[in-house]
Design an enzyme around this catalytic site. Structure first.
Site, mmCIF file in Angstrom:
data_model
loop_
_atom_site.group_PDB
_atom_site.id
_atom_site.type_symbol
_atom_site.label_atom_id
_atom_site.label_comp_id
_atom_site.label_asym_id
_atom_site.label_seq_id
_atom_site.Cartn_x
_atom_site.Cartn_y
_atom_site.Cartn_z
ATOM 1 C CD1 TRP A 1 -3.046 -1.323 0.736
ATOM 2 C CD2 TRP A 1 -1.523 -2.453 1.924
ATOM 3 N NE1 TRP A 1 -3.549 -2.578 0.987
ATOM 4 C CE2 TRP A 1 -2.637 -3.298 1.713
ATOM 5 C CE3 TRP A 1 -0.434 -2.958 2.643
ATOM 6 C CZ2 TRP A 1 -2.703 -4.598 2.203
ATOM 7 C CZ3 TRP A 1 -0.491 -4.253 3.134
ATOM 8 C CH2 TRP A 1 -1.609 -5.068 2.907
ATOM 9 C CG ASP A 2 3.834 4.444 -1.073
ATOM 10 O OD1 ASP A 2 4.949 4.183 -0.595
ATOM 11 O OD2 ASP A 2 3.562 5.542 -1.586
#
Length: 792
Positions: A465-466
Site C-alpha cells: 500500500w506504500d
C-alpha cells in the site's frame, strides 16, 4: 387539470422558479439515485427524486398538493438524514441544505395557490421565516470551527527558568530526538495576538510549480546570531537573526529533473561532545560546519562562518553519494530530508523514485565521518555482510527498502532510528526477498558507531500500500507512574496509526494487536494474513468507510461519490490491490506524512497533524501498460519487472473535493500517558482553494489536508503553517483553540522554528513560505515574527 388560479407578478415568477428547480434537481437526484440503488446503495435518493418530479408537476399546475407532497418528503428527508449521518454538521448540511431551500420556496408560494382570495399568508410566511433562519444559521455554521474532540482538563504551563532556556535550534526537529519543542516563553498566550512581522528575507530561489515537484519544505537552523536556510534547488543562505540581512550564500549548482527540495541542513561544531567514537582527526579547518544534501546525490560540508566548502571533507568538501549504487538514472535517487548528525558521523538515506521498476537504486543507509567525509559504515537492507563499500564490481543491493524521511538519534543509547520505506515497487511484492519483507515499513535501530542492527519493529507486513514510515521518530521520556521514566519512541504512520515502543528494546509500550486482514487474488502475489494494529494509541483518520460517510457540497456530488464508493471494493485500512477498482483509505499520502510531530514534554502531550485522502487504485496487466507510463504521484506507474502496472487516482468528487465527509485534515493533541486524544480540531480553510481548484475566498474552516511540521513552545503555544490556505497559526496547546494567525503572501509547507537573539534578547518565530502543495502560487519568503519592543 388546472385549478383556474392565475398567478401574476412575483408569485408567478417564484412558482415557476420553484417548479423548475424542483424538477431539475429531482430529475438529477432521481436518475443518480436509481443508479446508486442498482449498485447496492440506498433507495432514498431514487424515491426522493421521483417525489420531487411529481411535486414539481403539481406545483406547475398551481396545485397545493404538490407542496404538501414535497413537505412530506422533506420531513422524511430530515429523518433519513439524521439516521444516515448522525448529528454531524457537514454531512447534514450536504444532505439537507438544497432541499431546505426548496422547502423555503414552498412555504412562500403556499398561500398564493389557494382558491380563496382571502387566504391567510401569515402562517406560511412565518414558517418560511423559520426555515430561512435555519438556512442562514446553517450558512453561518459553515464559518464555525466544528471541534471533533474537546479538551476537558486544564494543562499547566511551566515557566522557563534561565538555566533551561533554549540557546540554539541546531537540528531539523530542534534536537536529534525530533521533539520540535522550544523552551522559550517570551511569546505566550497573553501576548501572541501582538505578534507582527519583524523582517522578511528572500532566497531568490522560487520553487517552480510546473509538475516537477519543486517545493520549499525547509525548517531553518539557528546557531548564535546566524540563521541557516537551504532552498529547493540546493542553495544555502546565512542570515542575521535580527534583521534577515544576508551574510553569505552558497550555490551547489545541483541539477535534478524532479523532486527538488531541501527540508533541512545538518550542523556540527567542534565543541560538541563526541560519545560514539574516539575522534582522531586533526584540527578541522571548519570548526563549525553545515551538511547540505543535494538533489543530485551529493553531500557537501560548508564552513558555517564563511559559506565555503570544507576542504578537509571528502573531495574538496564534497562526498559523491552515487558511489557503490550502480546505475542511477536522473531523478531516481536524491536527498530530500535532512542529514542526521549523530556524534561524529553524519547519516543519510535517500529518496528513491518508487514504482518505475524492480531495478531501482539501493536503499542503503550510510554514515560518514563529520571531519573527513570518509565512509564510517553502511547498512544495506539486502545484504548484511556489506558494512562499508561494496566489493569491487558489486553494488549495494538494488531495489531494497530505503529511508527517505528524517532519522532520530539517542546519544545515551548510541542508537540511530531509521524509519524505512518498502522495496520498490510499492503495489506489487510477489518478487520481494525475505530481507525485503523483514525490514520494509519498519523502525530499525542501528548502532551509531558500527551501523549494526540492534532491533527492528515492523508496522506493516509485506507492504502493498506504500505505507512506508514517512516521519521522524519522536524520542521522549514517558513518566512511568513510579517516579521514573521510560525511554520511548513514538512513530506516526501513513495508515493513521501511532506506535509507541521502548526505544532501548523495540518492544511495544502501547498495546499492538495482530489482526486478520483480507487477502487478495492477484496471481503471483502473496499476502500477510495479519497486520499490526496499534490499539494502545489513538487511530486518526483511518476508519473503514461506509456509504453514509460519503459527502458532497450538494446532493448531486454526494450521489456521485456514493455511486463511486459502491462501485469500488473497500475492506478497511489494508484493502489489498486487485485488478478491480478498490479504495485505499488512508491513501499513500497518509494519514500522517513527513511533517512528523511536536511535543510538550512537560505534560507528555504530542501534537499530530494529518490528511484524509483516499486512493482509488487497480492493477493493470503488463500488456496494457503504456510505454510512457510514469505517474510520479497519480496516474499509471509502470512497475517494470513485474506482471503489472498500477493505476492510482485520488478519491475525489467531480468538483475535486474528497468524497468522504469532512474534515480532510486535523490537528490532534494526544496524551502519551493515557493514549487518548485530548482535543482534535479541523485545520485549514477553503479560502485559497475550492471546487475545481477555484478559490472560494471564504474562510470556511472545513479542515483541509495538511503537509508540514508543527512547533511547540513552553508557553503553551503550537505554531503551524502546513495548510492549503496562506496562514501561519498559533493554537493553545491546552484546548486546540486558534489564538492567532497571520496572512502569508503564499502558502507554506515548512516547519516553524523559534529562537531568542543573543544580541537583542528578542524571541522570533520563523517560517519559510514557498507555496502550498495544491496551489500554483509560489514564492521565496523567509518571514520573521516578533513582539513589539514594548511587549517583550
Amino acid at each position: 387539470m388546472a385549478t383556474g388560479i392565475s398567478l401574476k407578478g412575483l408569485p408567478r415568477v417564484l412558482k415557476w422558479l420553484l417548479a423548475g428547480l424542483m424538477f431539475i434537481i429531482g430529475l438529477a437526484v432521481g436518475a443518480l439515485g436509481i443508479k446508486l440503488a442498482t449498485v447496492g446503495g440506498t433507495w432514498f435518493f431514487a424515491l426522493m427524486g421521483l417525489v420531487m418530479i411529481v411535486a414539481s408537476a403539481l406545483i406547475a399546475r398551481n396545485r397545493r398538493s404538490g407542496i404538501a407532497l414535497y413537505a412530506l418528503a422533506f420531513i422524511v428527508a430530515l429523518i433519513w438524514s439524521v439516521s444516515d449521518a448522525g448529528w454531524d454538521f457537514w454531512p447534514l448540511f450536504s444532505r439537507l441544505f438544497t432541499f431546505g431551500v426548496l422547502a423555503f420556496l414552498c412555504a412562500i408560494i403556499w398561500p398564493f395557490l389557494s382558491v380563496s382570495p382571502h387566504a391567510k399568508k401569515g402562517p406560511a410566511f412565518g414558517l418560511a421565516a423559520v426555515i430561512a433562519v435555519v438556512l442562514l444559521a446553517s450558512l453561518g455554521g459553515m464559518f464555525k470551527t466544528h471541534t471533533l474532540v474537546s479538551a476537558d482538563e486544564e494543562v499547566p504551563v511551566k515557566p522557563v527558568t534561565a538555566g533551561e532556556q533554549q540557546k540554539n535550534w541546531t537540528h531539523w526537529g530542534n534536537t536529534t530526538h525530533g521533539d520540535r519543542f522550544a523552551a522559550l516563553d517570551q511569546i505566550n498566550k497573553q501576548n501572541v495576538d501582538k505578534l507582527q512581522v519583524a523582517w522578511v528575507a528572500h532566497t531568490g530561489d522560487i520553487p517552480v510549480s510546473n509538475g516537477s515537484g519543486a517545493e520549499d519544505q525547509n525548517t531553518p537552523l539557528q546557531v548564535g546570531d546566524t540563521l541557516f536556510v537551504c532552498t529547493p534547488y540546493s542553495k544555502v543562505l546565512a542570515l542575521d537573526v535580527d534583521s534577515g540581512k544576508e551574510k553569505w550564500r552558497y550555490d551547489s549548482k545541483a541539477t535534478a529533473p524532479n523532486w527538488q527540495r531541501c527540508r533541512g541542513l545538518g550542523y556540527y561544531e567542534e565543541s560538541q561532545k563526541v560519545t560514539t567514537a574516539e575522534n582522531n582527526s586533526a584540527p578541522a579547518a571548519c570548526p563549525r560546519r553545515l551538511f547540505l544534501p543535494t538533489t543530485d546525490a551529493r553531500l557537501i560540508a560548508i564552513n558555517a562562518d564563511t559559506g565555503k566548502p570544507c576542504a578537509d571533507f571528502g573531495d574538496k568538501g564534497v562526498v559523491d553519494l552515487s558511489v557503490g549504487m550502480g546505475e542511477i538514472k536522473p531523478g531516481y535517487y536524491q536527498q530530500t530530508s535532512t542529514p542526521l548528525v549523530a556524534g561524529n558521523v553524519v547519516v543519510l538515506g535517500g529518496r528513491v523514485a518508487d514504482n518505475f521498476s524492480t531495478d531501482e537504486p539501493p536503499g542503503v543507509v550510510r554514515a560518514y565521518d563529520v571531519h573527513t567525509g570518509k565512509l564510517a559504515w553502511a547498512w544495506d537492507p539486502g545484504n548484511p555482510n556489506i558494512t562499508g563499500l561494496p566489493p569491487e564490481g558489486q553494488t549495494y543491493t538494488r531495489g531494497t527498502p530505503n529511508v527517505w524521511s528524517a532519522m532520530s538519534y539517542d546519544a545515551k543509547l548510541n542508537l540511530v532510528y531509521l524509519p524505512t520505506g518498502n522495496a520498490t515497487p510499492d503495489f506489487w511484492a510477489g518478487e520481494r526477498t525475505a530481507l525485503d519483507d523483514k525490514y520494509s515499513s519498519s523502525i530499525v535501530a542501528v548502532d551509531a558507531t558500527t551501523g549494526k542492527v540492534r532491533w527492528h519493529y515492523q508496522t506493516t507486513h509485506h507492504d502493498l500500500w506504500d505505507f512506508d514510515l514517512p516521519s521522524q521518530p519522536l524520542l521522549t521520556d514517558l513518566p512511568d507512574g513510579k517516579g521514573g521514566t521510560t525511554p520511548v519512541l513514538v512513530q506516526t504512520s501513513k495508515q493513521g496509526m501511532i506506535f509507541m515502543l521502548n526505544r532501548e528494546t523495540g518492544e511495544p509500550v502501547a498495546k499492538v494487536e495482530e489482526r486478520p486482514v483480507p487477502a487478495g487474488n492477484v496471481k503471483g502475489e502473496r499476502y500477510s494474513p495479519t497486520q499490526p494494529y496499534s490499539v494502545g494509541m489513538p487511530m486518526i483518520g483511518n476508519e473503514t468507510l461506509k456509504e453514509s460517510d460519503m459527502w458532497g457540497a450538494t446532493p448531486i456530488d454526494l450521489l456521485l461519490c456514493r455511486i463511486q464508493f459502491k462501485e469500488m471494493r473497500h475492506q478497511g485500512i489494508f484493502t489489498p490491490p486487485g485488478e478491480d477498482r478498490s479504495l485505499q483509505y488512508p491513501g499513500s499520502l497518509g494519514g500522517m506524512n513527513w511533517g512528523s510531530v511536536s511535543v510538550d514534554p512537560n505534560n507528555s502531550l504530542m501534537f499530530v497533524n494529518d490528511m484524509r485522502l483516499g486512493l482509488a487504485n487497480y492493477m493493470v496487466p503488463r500488456a496494457k501498460v503504456a510505454k510512457d507510463a510514469s505517474g510520479i504521484e497519480m496516474g499509471i506507474v509502470p512497475m517494470e519487472g513485474t506482471p503489472y502496472g498500477a493505476m492510482r487516482e485520488r478519491f475525489l468528487s467531480p468538483l475535486g473535493i474528497p468524497c468522504q465527509k469532512p474534515p480532510f485534515g486535523t490537528m490532534s493533541a494526544v496524551d502519551l500517558k493515557s493514549g487518548k486524544i485530548v482535543w482534535q480540531v479541523p485545520v485549514g480553510t477553503v479560502e485559497d482553494t475550492g471546487p475545481l481548484g477555484i478559490r472560494m475566498h471564504m474562510p470556511i474552516p472545513i479542515g483541509m489536508p495538511t503537509l508540514g511540521a508543527s512547533m511547540t513552545t513552553q508557553s503553551g503555544l503550537l505554531f503551524f503553517a502546513g495548510t492549503q490556505d496562506f496562514y501561519l497559526r498559533a493554537f493553545d496547546t491546552a484546548t486546540g483553540k486558534e489564538v492567532w494567525k497571520d496572512r502569508l503572501p503564499v502558502g507554506s509547507q515548512s516547519g516553524p522554528m523559534t529562537y531568542v537573539s543573543p544580541k537583542t534578547g528578542k524571541q522570533y518565530i520563523i517560517i519559510n513560505a514557498g507555496g502550498a502543495r495544491q496551489s500554483p502560487d509560489r514564492g521565496d519568503y523567509i518571514i520573521a515574527y516578533a513582539l513589539p519592543d514594548a511587549q517583550k
